[in-house]
Design an enzyme around this catalytic site. Structure first.
Site, PDB file in Angstrom:
ATOM      1  N   ASN A 319     -65.303 -18.810-101.912  1.00  0.00           N
ATOM      2  CA  ASN A 319     -64.787 -17.513-101.465  1.00  0.00           C
ATOM      3  C   ASN A 319     -63.466 -17.160-102.125  1.00  0.00           C
ATOM      4  O   ASN A 319     -62.787 -16.203-101.725  1.00  0.00           O
ATOM      5  CB  ASN A 319     -64.627 -17.508 -99.940  1.00  0.00           C
ATOM      6  N   HIS A 321     -60.550 -18.564-102.105  1.00  0.00           N
ATOM      7  CA  HIS A 321     -59.290 -18.857-101.428  1.00  0.00           C
ATOM      8  C   HIS A 321     -59.244 -20.350-101.108  1.00  0.00           C
ATOM      9  O   HIS A 321     -60.244 -21.060-101.238  1.00  0.00           O
ATOM     10  CB  HIS A 321     -59.096 -18.000-100.169  1.00  0.00           C
ATOM     11  N   CYS A 356     -54.774 -18.044 -98.257  1.00  0.00           N
ATOM     12  CA  CYS A 356     -53.905 -18.582 -99.287  1.00  0.00           C
ATOM     13  C   CYS A 356     -54.663 -18.517-100.604  1.00  0.00           C
ATOM     14  O   CYS A 356     -55.750 -19.086-100.728  1.00  0.00           O
ATOM     15  CB  CYS A 356     -53.504 -20.025 -98.968  1.00  0.00           C
TER      16      CYS A 356
END
Length: 417
Positions: A319, A321, A356
């Protein structure tokens, strides 16, 4: 002269078989012919019109090789001088198939022998998962999978790390979706979620560890899902010792959907709800919700700070991240050294605030809420914050630590190094 004719083998010879390798000259009257038998040529000779046929007898086998018969003459059916053909060397080569079958049985036997047959659990054989693929149990509501603790999954204490356990939780969650036939194009997304560019993100994770497994242990992980509010889903796990059935770890988590394009949270579409709702279990969470308010934590109130943490490419998942398990290691980067060396993590609560990304630079902060000043003190409570260096919160957390039992660790067998 008759003797000469007898030894000359004078008689008409029919055409040899294609594989005999013998040669003839057709008509032997008054002419020269030859039959190539093992490299020896015999002449056909005429003397005063008298023709004599030899009735030479050859053994049925020569050195174990079958020979053929042609008009009374024994002729080898192979002109080559290779190794004799036997029953053994004419068999097909089954070595590859036998090697594959042997590998499969050895893998199954390895898992089989890991079980303690003196266990008090009569249902142990039913729980056997020899290849670690996992399966659906409990009338289709629970997914169960076994894991063997590898040498590279243990730490300095010779026990599995909390990151190892959380990786097992994540793996079973994804395999549950796959085995239920709900895996779409995304990382655990259902087909209807994939059509709408939606994927799951965790908002809260709670983990209680009663005992850490060690190298060579086989653990059994059960997981199931339940509803969580109008737009969320709860997923629970139980990790057991496969040998004794003892519960080692309990975990509970909450999940919501995020749009892959806008990177914003999304409501649960009715089509997605129709996909996953039949698998919901109406049970309370295995871990009571820890909703205690934590005091504000910043550089002024933190006891320990670690700056300059950056994700590596390998920290990202599909994904794009940072995977949620990676946050645990970053949080522990700022844990006091004397706590890490003298205590073990007993419980963990994480609240995820934002993603993040690969270019983020993070700061890890920890403060001691109780205990931890001495190596022999009681349990230690810590508060954690993982944030961007610009100030945005990534994860807020709370950990509880208990003293390590050094005597129990020393009782384990020594590891080969």
């Amino acid at each position: 002269m008759v003797a000469t004719a007898a030894t000359a083998s004078l008689f008409p010879v029919s055409s040899p078989q294609p594989d005999s390798g013998a040669k003839n000259s057709g008509n032997h009257k008054g002419g020269l012919g030859s039959v190539d038998l093992r490299g020896i040529k015999s002449k056909s000779t005429s003397s005063n019109g008298l023709q004599v046929k030899t009735n030479a007898q050859a053994p049925a086998k020569v050195n174990g090789t079958r020979v053929g018969v042609m008009d009374g003459l024994k002729i080898d059916d192979s002109s080559s001088s290779g190794a004799p053909r036997t029953f053994i060397n004419q068999l097909p080569d089954w070595s590859m198939l036998l090697a594959a079958i042997t590998t499969i049985f050895l893998a199954a036997e390895k898992q089989w022998m890991m079980l303690d047959w003196k266990t008090k659990r009569p249902d142990m054989l039913a729980d056997l998962d020899p290849f670690g693929f996992g399966r659906i149990v409990e009338d289709g509501f629970v997914f169960r999978q076994n894991f063997s603790i590898r040498s590279y999954e243990i730490g300095a204490d010779r026990t599995a790390s909390v990151e190892t356990l959380m990786n097992h939780l994540q793996e079973t969650a994804l395999n549950h979706v796959k085995n239920a036939g709900l895996l779409g194009d995304g990382f655990g997304s259902t087909p209807e979620m994939s059509k709408r560019n939606l994927f799951w993100v965790v908002t809260k994770m709670q983990v209680l560890v009663d005992r850490y497994p060690t190298w060579g242990d086989v653990v059994q992980v059960d997981t199931w899902v339940a509803a969580s509010g109008k737009n969320g889903m709860r997923r629970d796990w139980l990790i057991r010792d496969c040998k004794t059935g003892q519960i080692l770890t309990r975990a509970s988590s909450n999940w919501v959907m995020m749009n892959k394009v806008t990177r914003r949270l999304s409501k649960m579409p009715d089509e997605v709800r129709a996909e996953i709702e039949p698998y919901f279990v109406d049970t309370p969470p295995v871990v009571d919700d820890d909703d205690r308010k934590l005091p504000k934590l910043d550089e002024n109130t933190a006891d320990h700070v670690r700056n300059g943490l950056t994700p590596k490419w390998s920290d990202l998942d599909v994904n794009q991240h940072v995977n949620n398990v990676k946050y645990v290691g970053w949080i522990l980067e700022s844990a006091p050294q004397h706590v890490v060396e003298n205590y073990e993590l007993a419980s963990l609560t994480l609240e995820y605030r934002r993603e993040c990304m690969k270019d983020s630079v993070l700061q890890s902060l920890t403060s001691l809420l109780a205990g931890g000043e001495k190596a022999d003190s009681d349990d230690v409570d810590c508060q954690h914050l993982l944030r961007l260096e610009g100030g945005g919160e990534i994860v807020k957390g709370r950990t509880k630590w208990r003293p390590k039992y050094v005597k129990q660790i020393q009782e384990h067998q020594s590891f080969p190094y």
